[in-house]
Design a protein around this motif. Structure first.
Motif, PDB file in Angstrom:
ATOM      1  N   CYS A   1      36.132  29.269  40.046  1.00 39.44           N
ATOM      2  CA  CYS A   1      36.378  28.740  41.386  1.00 39.44           C
ATOM      3  C   CYS A   1      35.068  28.517  42.136  1.00 39.44           C
ATOM      4  O   CYS A   1      34.961  27.610  42.956  1.00 39.44           O
ATOM      5  CB  CYS A   1      37.297  29.647  42.200  1.00 39.44           C
ATOM      6  SG  CYS A   1      36.606  31.262  42.616  1.00 39.44           S
TER       7      CYS A   1
ATOM      8  N   PRO B   1      38.487  36.520  43.359  1.00 41.70           N
ATOM      9  CA  PRO B   1      39.932  36.743  43.316  1.00 41.70           C
ATOM     10  C   PRO B   1      40.385  37.298  41.966  1.00 41.70           C
ATOM     11  O   PRO B   1      41.484  37.821  41.846  1.00 41.70           O
ATOM     12  CB  PRO B   1      40.530  35.345  43.533  1.00 41.70           C
ATOM     13  CG  PRO B   1      39.420  34.511  44.066  1.00 41.70           C
ATOM     14  CD  PRO B   1      38.164  35.099  43.518  1.00 41.70           C
ATOM     15  N   GLU B   2      39.530  37.177  40.957  1.00 41.71           N
ATOM     16  CA  GLU B   2      39.897  37.604  39.607  1.00 41.71           C
ATOM     17  C   GLU B   2      39.348  38.986  39.272  1.00 41.71           C
ATOM     18  O   GLU B   2      39.680  39.551  38.227  1.00 41.71           O
ATOM     19  CB  GLU B   2      39.344  36.612  38.569  1.00 41.71           C
ATOM     20  CG  GLU B   2      39.363  35.158  38.978  1.00 41.71           C
ATOM     21  CD  GLU B   2      40.765  34.649  39.243  1.00 41.71           C
ATOM     22  OE1 GLU B   2      41.677  35.101  38.534  1.00 41.71           O
ATOM     23  OE2 GLU B   2      40.943  33.832  40.171  1.00 41.71           O
ATOM     24  N   GLY B   3      38.460  39.500  40.090  1.00 39.04           N
ATOM     25  CA  GLY B   3      37.782  40.743  39.725  1.00 39.04           C
ATOM     26  C   GLY B   3      36.850  40.527  38.555  1.00 39.04           C
ATOM     27  O   GLY B   3      36.592  41.414  37.765  1.00 39.04           O
TER      28      GLY B   3
ATOM     29  N   GLN C   1      31.389  40.567  44.224  1.00 44.80           N
ATOM     30  CA  GLN C   1      32.413  41.467  43.696  1.00 44.80           C
ATOM     31  C   GLN C   1      33.603  41.544  44.642  1.00 44.80           C
ATOM     32  O   GLN C   1      34.756  41.558  44.219  1.00 44.80           O
ATOM     33  CB  GLN C   1      31.807  42.857  43.490  1.00 44.80           C
ATOM     34  CG  GLN C   1      30.661  42.827  42.506  1.00 44.80           C
ATOM     35  CD  GLN C   1      29.769  44.036  42.620  1.00 44.80           C
ATOM     36  OE1 GLN C   1      29.873  44.821  43.555  1.00 44.80           O
ATOM     37  NE2 GLN C   1      28.883  44.202  41.656  1.00 44.80           N
ATOM     38  N   ILE C   2      33.317  41.587  45.929  1.00 40.96           N
ATOM     39  CA  ILE C   2      34.411  41.661  46.903  1.00 40.96           C
ATOM     40  C   ILE C   2      35.229  40.379  46.884  1.00 40.96           C
ATOM     41  O   ILE C   2      36.450  40.411  46.923  1.00 40.96           O
ATOM     42  CB  ILE C   2      33.848  41.892  48.323  1.00 40.96           C
ATOM     43  CG1 ILE C   2      33.234  43.279  48.428  1.00 40.96           C
ATOM     44  CG2 ILE C   2      34.945  41.719  49.373  1.00 40.96           C
ATOM     45  CD1 ILE C   2      32.599  43.570  49.775  1.00 40.96           C
ATOM     46  N   PHE C   3      34.550  39.246  46.792  1.00 41.29           N
ATOM     47  CA  PHE C   3      35.230  37.969  47.016  1.00 41.29           C
ATOM     48  C   PHE C   3      35.791  37.323  45.747  1.00 41.29           C
ATOM     49  O   PHE C   3      36.384  36.258  45.818  1.00 41.29           O
ATOM     50  CB  PHE C   3      34.286  36.975  47.708  1.00 41.29           C
ATOM     51  CG  PHE C   3      34.014  37.322  49.148  1.00 41.29           C
ATOM     52  CD1 PHE C   3      34.990  37.923  49.924  1.00 41.29           C
ATOM     53  CD2 PHE C   3      32.787  37.039  49.730  1.00 41.29           C
ATOM     54  CE1 PHE C   3      34.749  38.240  51.257  1.00 41.29           C
ATOM     55  CE2 PHE C   3      32.543  37.357  51.070  1.00 41.29           C
ATOM     56  CZ  PHE C   3      33.526  37.958  51.832  1.00 41.29           C
TER      57      PHE C   3
ATOM     58  N   ILE D   1      33.545  30.710  44.214  1.00 39.55           N
ATOM     59  CA  ILE D   1      33.402  31.413  45.498  1.00 39.55           C
ATOM     60  C   ILE D   1      32.136  32.271  45.473  1.00 39.55           C
ATOM     61  O   ILE D   1      31.376  32.313  46.441  1.00 39.55           O
ATOM     62  CB  ILE D   1      34.638  32.291  45.800  1.00 39.55           C
ATOM     63  CG1 ILE D   1      35.865  31.414  46.046  1.00 39.55           C
ATOM     64  CG2 ILE D   1      34.384  33.196  47.010  1.00 39.55           C
ATOM     65  CD1 ILE D   1      37.145  32.207  46.309  1.00 39.55           C
TER      66      ILE D   1
ATOM     67  N   GLU E   1      37.896  24.727  45.811  1.00 37.95           N
ATOM     68  CA  GLU E   1      38.154  26.135  45.495  1.00 37.95           C
ATOM     69  C   GLU E   1      37.049  27.056  45.992  1.00 37.95           C
ATOM     70  O   GLU E   1      37.317  28.171  46.435  1.00 37.95           O
ATOM     71  CB  GLU E   1      38.283  26.347  43.977  1.00 37.95           C
ATOM     72  CG  GLU E   1      39.432  25.619  43.329  1.00 37.95           C
ATOM     73  CD  GLU E   1      39.038  24.237  42.838  1.00 37.95           C
ATOM     74  OE1 GLU E   1      37.959  23.771  43.214  1.00 37.95           O
ATOM     75  OE2 GLU E   1      39.833  23.632  42.102  1.00 37.95           O
ATOM     76  N   LYS E   2      35.819  26.589  45.894  1.00 40.06           N
ATOM     77  CA  LYS E   2      34.691  27.462  46.233  1.00 40.06           C
ATOM     78  C   LYS E   2      34.666  27.806  47.723  1.00 40.06           C
ATOM     79  O   LYS E   2      33.997  28.747  48.136  1.00 40.06           O
ATOM     80  CB  LYS E   2      33.381  26.806  45.817  1.00 40.06           C
ATOM     81  CG  LYS E   2      33.095  25.520  46.570  1.00 40.06           C
ATOM     82  CD  LYS E   2      31.755  24.941  46.207  1.00 40.06           C
ATOM     83  CE  LYS E   2      31.482  23.720  47.077  1.00 40.06           C
ATOM     84  NZ  LYS E   2      30.201  23.107  46.814  1.00 40.06           N
TER      85      LYS E   2
ATOM     86  N   LEU F   1      35.725  47.905  48.061  1.00 41.54           N
ATOM     87  CA  LEU F   1      36.297  46.585  47.769  1.00 41.54           C
ATOM     88  C   LEU F   1      35.555  45.843  46.663  1.00 41.54           C
ATOM     89  O   LEU F   1      36.087  44.911  46.069  1.00 41.54           O
ATOM     90  CB  LEU F   1      36.303  45.720  49.033  1.00 41.54           C
ATOM     91  CG  LEU F   1      37.152  46.218  50.198  1.00 41.54           C
ATOM     92  CD1 LEU F   1      37.096  45.221  51.342  1.00 41.54           C
ATOM     93  CD2 LEU F   1      38.586  46.447  49.777  1.00 41.54           C
TER      94      LEU F   1
ATOM     95  N   ARG G   1      44.132  41.606  46.111  1.00 43.11           N
ATOM     96  CA  ARG G   1      43.149  42.422  45.399  1.00 43.11           C
ATOM     97  C   ARG G   1      42.426  43.361  46.371  1.00 43.11           C
ATOM     98  O   ARG G   1      42.295  44.561  46.133  1.00 43.11           O
ATOM     99  CB  ARG G   1      42.161  41.467  44.735  1.00 43.11           C
ATOM    100  CG  ARG G   1      41.109  42.128  43.982  1.00 43.11           C
ATOM    101  CD  ARG G   1      40.215  41.153  43.251  1.00 43.11           C
ATOM    102  NE  ARG G   1      39.282  41.992  42.530  1.00 43.11           N
ATOM    103  CZ  ARG G   1      39.618  42.631  41.430  1.00 43.11           C
ATOM    104  NH1 ARG G   1      40.780  42.441  40.871  1.00 43.11           N
ATOM    105  NH2 ARG G   1      38.763  43.458  40.857  1.00 43.11           N
TER     106      ARG G   1
ATOM    107  N   LEU H   1      43.098  36.934  46.267  1.00 45.56           N
ATOM    108  CA  LEU H   1      41.931  37.642  46.792  1.00 45.56           C
ATOM    109  C   LEU H   1      42.364  38.704  47.803  1.00 45.56           C
ATOM    110  O   LEU H   1      41.921  39.856  47.747  1.00 45.56           O
ATOM    111  CB  LEU H   1      40.968  36.638  47.435  1.00 45.56           C
ATOM    112  CG  LEU H   1      39.787  37.212  48.209  1.00 45.56           C
ATOM    113  CD1 LEU H   1      38.940  38.096  47.306  1.00 45.56           C
ATOM    114  CD2 LEU H   1      38.922  36.089  48.786  1.00 45.56           C
TER     115      LEU H   1
ATOM    116  N   HIS I   1      45.393  37.263  35.811  1.00 49.41           N
ATOM    117  CA  HIS I   1      46.594  36.852  36.526  1.00 49.41           C
ATOM    118  C   HIS I   1      46.614  35.327  36.669  1.00 49.41           C
ATOM    119  O   HIS I   1      45.650  34.642  36.308  1.00 49.41           O
ATOM    120  CB  HIS I   1      46.687  37.556  37.882  1.00 49.41           C
ATOM    121  CG  HIS I   1      45.510  37.307  38.768  1.00 49.41           C
ATOM    122  ND1 HIS I   1      45.245  36.080  39.311  1.00 49.41           N
ATOM    123  CD2 HIS I   1      44.508  38.129  39.196  1.00 49.41           C
ATOM    124  CE1 HIS I   1      44.146  36.155  40.038  1.00 49.41           C
ATOM    125  NE2 HIS I   1      43.675  37.393  39.970  1.00 49.41           N
TER     126      HIS I   1
ATOM    127  N   GLN J   1      42.644  28.628  40.895  1.00 47.26           N
ATOM    128  CA  GLN J   1      41.230  28.892  41.164  1.00 47.26           C
ATOM    129  C   GLN J   1      41.002  29.021  42.664  1.00 47.26           C
ATOM    130  O   GLN J   1      41.473  28.201  43.442  1.00 47.26           O
ATOM    131  CB  GLN J   1      40.371  27.748  40.614  1.00 47.26           C
ATOM    132  CG  GLN J   1      40.230  27.817  39.115  1.00 47.26           C
ATOM    133  CD  GLN J   1      40.435  26.493  38.453  1.00 47.26           C
ATOM    134  OE1 GLN J   1      41.381  25.782  38.761  1.00 47.26           O
ATOM    135  NE2 GLN J   1      39.559  26.153  37.525  1.00 47.26           N
TER     136      GLN J   1
END
Lengths: 615, 303
Positions: free
Chosen positions: A586, A562-564, A558-560, A588, B225-226, B14, B38, B35, B25, B29
């Motif tokens: 992505c 970027p899109e929420g 959840q923290i990481f 992540i 990206e990851k 967070l 956010r 990030l 948005h 990616q």
């Protein structure tokens, strides 16, 4: 948000809020705001369509579960201890094993060998955590279990009250069947009582564990030898099913000159007598032949009766089948190890043993067991002083003692994985069926047989028994009771390996070892050697668990994100989910997940139409 | 000591909290900038006005008439971030609003290069707002041109491997420290506890506050990206991007002193360093080590 009417006309506001079908060039003067301003958010932008791979929360299997012969939800109870809820942890443990305090002391913990933490800084002390839970007051009574099913009216006879018989009795009771155990010794427990010395498994602990099973309504008839007093065929007539778990209780003969001396014992006989309180006389110099666990148990027991003890083994320490830690402890207690020696004959003078003549060996090529075989060295014979000798060459199964009927003997030799024989209603398990001879394997076998018996009795055409196997290893009773609706029984569940984890989140933490008192004085003391964890130690050790493959709600995804889009638990289904319309794939979340609770899967463009969801 | 899993409070603010920019948005990616924004917005809350110059973030926020940020945001010309923020703050003060936080959010191009004069002037006046530089080490939005923040010899479209960048990364932290502003800090999204604390601390301080955020860029720095968070983490762990804070331009604290991992583990993730030979890695390492020694010395003197 207050909007200044004098700046934005209603039309302009409608336009900026809702978007306009008209291209900007066709807007009339009062439709065009004096300053371009956006008032709508981006939630409806279908950016989720960009991705070629999508993450999905997917439970993986912690290797400890697949490695536990009992079928304990190891990761489950350990992580629940970590979360501080010891009662729930105790219940999770109780769902799969009737003997936690016992296994917590004597199990050789294959779960710890499977633990992924081995590759970082040593496995989690799972056995010690199990012991900690098993000793908690929740296990003081049978209330820890609740009947899974109303009484079925079926009766089952069990031969033998060792770990296999007890586990089967417990599981069958939970399933609503009436169980009667027949035990040939005067007290129940089998190998747990007569084979494992009290310094490893105190008698009061064992009797508490057995008492709890009795309280469930299991009748244990001691002093009844199935085979002599009750023929198996007769039992099968008066009971709906019979489960044989009489163990492997016959010593392998040593066959050397002098082995009929009164100071020569079998390990089984010696340990059994020692348990009953009258330790056989060993004199000053006691020799143990063999390298297995019963050899070490006998050696440490003899040491406690005051003898100088020497273990004579034909290979080296590295090849000894006894558990590493047990050998360590034995050596620390001052027991000698005579490696690479085979006994030739016992030297008897005036009827009493004075020594043993041995031959040196050297190691040759590996044999069938994969261990290098000992080759006698001619002319290397030597004598070691001996006032007594304990034969711990191993135990064998004696089917003839159980039944003289060859049909039964054959049936009991050809059992399937679940302990079913080709005689209707006849099942077997534990050491009696061969394979790995450990307490944990016996409990696992007892549980498997209970499930097979249940299925046989009720004639359920439900799921095949194989669907209750966890990760190709043990069977889950809790899963069976829930008809397979268990995360860990999911089809194709992947066992998580160390390389799947993200080590960045796991700093080195030293393992918390149990305290041991090894400097036993020769005072006949069979006081327990090991002491258990304090609550703080248990929690600290549980904290080391990676929880491989299971989401612990740590929040990193959840923290990481970027899109929420990495979101959490669906309020209705409680399922973990990701907002597909915002997730761009992505990866992540998958990469960063410390415990591999997410996977990346290719998006099938044809069948997956990205739906627009809103948060 | 590093606690690698973020603490509960950090996770709640967070992670679990659904406020912050809305999804949908237009960031690429695995965008480290999106990030960081956010995480930053969640850390400081919604009572703020953003000023964003021409940069990735101007695109990411969304095309007219939509905006992801969910708070007022002023798009402004490249070099004008700092004076615009100054003006908005002055406007708020005139209206008697001392609560709303003004945040200037600009990339490394707008901070290290094009807007530097204006940033310096605002710092000199000690204007009361929060300036955040999200640093992806090149002009990524316009096509990966080298900026003052690009590390020496790293590949960009204007510094191809045959003609590498000859200067080292501009030391923006020392430049800002020279202005003796009340608060300067560096932050990395890979270290959420530290990130959250610094943004919350910066929010409460009066005067010009400068936060330098490391924001890895998968397409520009040429990595998968990851690996965004991994690149950021390895940057910190290899001491390439030290986490620190400086109060009043003088008192420096290293907020994370990693047991350093080999610099190779940071470099090898990114193809912009793929042409590095062993001597390049050694030269890179030398600069990093020198910088770390300077910072450690500074840190030691102050504490």
């Amino acid at each position: 948000m207050a909007i200044h009417k004098e700046i934005f006309s209603d039309e302009a506001l409608r336009h900026v809020r809702e978007g306009s079908a008209k291209p900007p060039g066709q807007l009339s003067a009062d439709e065009i705001p004096p300053m371009a301003a956006s008032w709508a958010n981006t939630e409806k932008m279908p950016v989720g369509g960009w991705k070629e791979n999508r993450p999905r929360y997917l439970r993986g299997l912690s290797p400890c579960l697949a490695h536990c012969p009992v079928g304990n939800d190891v990761e489950g109870f350990v992580s629940t201890v970590r979360e501080g809820d010891v009662e729930s942890a105790a219940r999770l443990l109780a769902a799969e094993t009737p003997l936690p305090a016992t296994c917590g002391r004597v199990c050789y913990h294959p779960c710890e060998s499977g633990c992924n933490r081995v590759q970082l800084d040593g496995s989690v002390g799972i056995r010690a955590i199990e012991r900690y839970l098993g000793d908690l007051p929740y296990f003081d009574s049978a209330n820890i279990w609740s009947q899974a099913r109303p009484a079925t009216g079926k009766n089952i006879a069990i031969a033998g009250s060792g770990p296999g018989g007890l586990a089967s009795a417990w599981a069958l009771s939970l399933l609503g069947h009436k169980v009667e155990i027949f035990e040939r010794k005067p007290e129940p427990g089998g190998l747990l009582l007569y084979g494992i010395p009290a310094y490893r498994l105190p008698k009061d602990i064992l009797s508490k564990e057995i008492g709890r099973i009795k309280d469930m309504g299991v009748r244990i008839n001691c002093g009844v030898n199935v085979g002599e007093a009750k023929e198996l065929s007769k039992l099968l007539e008066s009971y709906d099913s019979v489960f044989v778990a009489t163990g492997a209780a016959k010593s392998r003969d040593i066959n050397i000159k002098g082995d009929n001396n009164k100071a020569v014992y079998s390990a089984i006989e010696y340990l059994s007598e020692a348990t009953s309180g009258n330790i056989p006389e060993t004199g000053r110099e006691c020799i143990i032949i063999g390298g297995g666990n019963s050899a070490v148990d006998a050696a440490r027991s003899a040491k406690r009766s005051g003898a100088n003890v020497t273990i004579v083994y034909r290979r080296t320490r590295a090849e000894m089948p006894a558990y590493e830690t047990e050998i360590d402890d034995a050596l620390k207690e001052g027991i000698q190890l005579e490696e690479l020696a085979i006994p030739l004959e016992l030297i008897v003078e005036n009827g009493s043993l004075t020594g043993m003549k041995c031959l040196k060996t050297k190691l040759g090529e590996p044999d069938d067991s994969g261990r290098r075989s000992p080759i006698p060295v001619p002319g290397s014979d030597f004598v070691i002083p001996a006032s007594s000798m304990i034969n711990a060459l191993g135990e064998i199964i004696d089917k003839e003692e159980l039944t003289k009927n060859s049909d039964f003997q054959n049936a009991l030799s050809e059992l399937n994985h679940w302990g079913s024989s080709n005689i209707q209603g006849l099942f077997a398990g534990g050491d009696f069926v061969g394979g790995d001879r450990t307490v944990a394997h016996a409990i696992g076998g007892g549980k498997r047989a209970a499930m097979a018996i249940d299925r046989f009795l009720l004639g359920k055409s439900a799921n095949p028994l194989e669907s209750y196997i966890v990760g190709g290893g043990p069977a889950s009773l809790a899963g069976y009771l829930k008809n397979g609706e268990s995360d860990v029984l999911a089809e194709g569940i992947k066992t998580i390996q160390y390389k799947d984890l993200n080590p960045a989140y796991f700093p080195n933490v030293e393992r918390e070892e149990l305290a041991k008192v090894l400097d036993q004085k020769p005072d006949n003391s069979f006081r327990e050697v090991e002491s258990g964890y304090t609550p703080e130690e248990a929690k600290a050790e549980a904290n080391r668990c990676f929880s491989c493959g299971r989401c612990t709600n740590c929040g990193l995804c959840q923290i990481f994100c970027p899109e929420g889009a990495a979101v959490h638990r669906d309020p209705q289904s409680k399922e973990l989910m990701i907002f597909d319309s915002h997730c761009k794939g992505c990866g992540i979340c998958v990469e960063e997940c410390p415990r591999c609770a997410l996977v990346m899967e290719p998006v099938n463009k044809e069948s997956d139409v990205v739906k627009t969801e809103t948060q | 000591m590093i606690i690698r899993e973020p603490n509960k409070a950090t996770v709640n603010i967070l992670g679990k909290d659904h406020s912050g920019p809305s999804g949908g948005h237009l960031a690429c990616q695995g965008c480290g900038g999106a990030l960081s924004l956010r995480m930053a917005l969640k850390a400081i809350g919604n009572r703020c006005i953003f000023v964003i110059p021409a940069c990735c973030m101007a695109v990411i926020d969304g095309p007219f008439p939509v905006s992801s940020l969910g708070v007022p945001l002023m798009h402004i010309a490249f070099g004008a971030t700092a004076p615009t923020a100054t003006g908005i703050k002055a406007g708020l003060t005139t209206q008697g609003d001392n609560e709303t936080l003004v945040v200037a959010w600009a990339g490394d191009g707008a901070t290290f290069d094009i807007g530097l004069g204006a940033v310096s002037a605002a710092a000199d006046r000690n204007d009361d707002y929060l300036y955040v530089c999200y640093d992806n080490e090149a002009y990524m939005n316009t096509g990966i041109q080298q900026s003052g923040a690009t590390p020496k010899a790293a590949w960009t479209t204007t510094t191809p491997n045959k003609k590498p960048k000859t200067s080292i990364k501009k030391d923006i932290i020392s430049i800002m420290a020279a202005h003796r502003i009340p608060y300067i800090a560096t932050a990395s999204p890979s270290h959420p506890d530290d990130f959250l604390r610094k943004f919350q601390k910066a929010k409460e301080i009066k005067g010009f506050r400068f936060l330098h955020v490391f924001a890895p860029c998968p397409p520009g720095q040429r990595f998968e990206e990851k690996n965004t968070v991994k690149v950021a983490r390895n940057a910190v762990e290899s001491r390439v991007f030290p986490l620190l804070e400086i109060e009043n331009g003088e008192k420096l604290t290293l907020t994370d002193i990693p047991d350093p991992i080999p610099i190779k583990e940071y470099l090898e993730l990114q193809n912009r360093f793929a042409h590095f030979k062993n001597e390049d890695i050694e030269a890179f390492e030398k600069n990093i080590e020198k910088r770390w020694q300077e910072l450690s010395e500074w840190n030691r003197k102050q504490t």
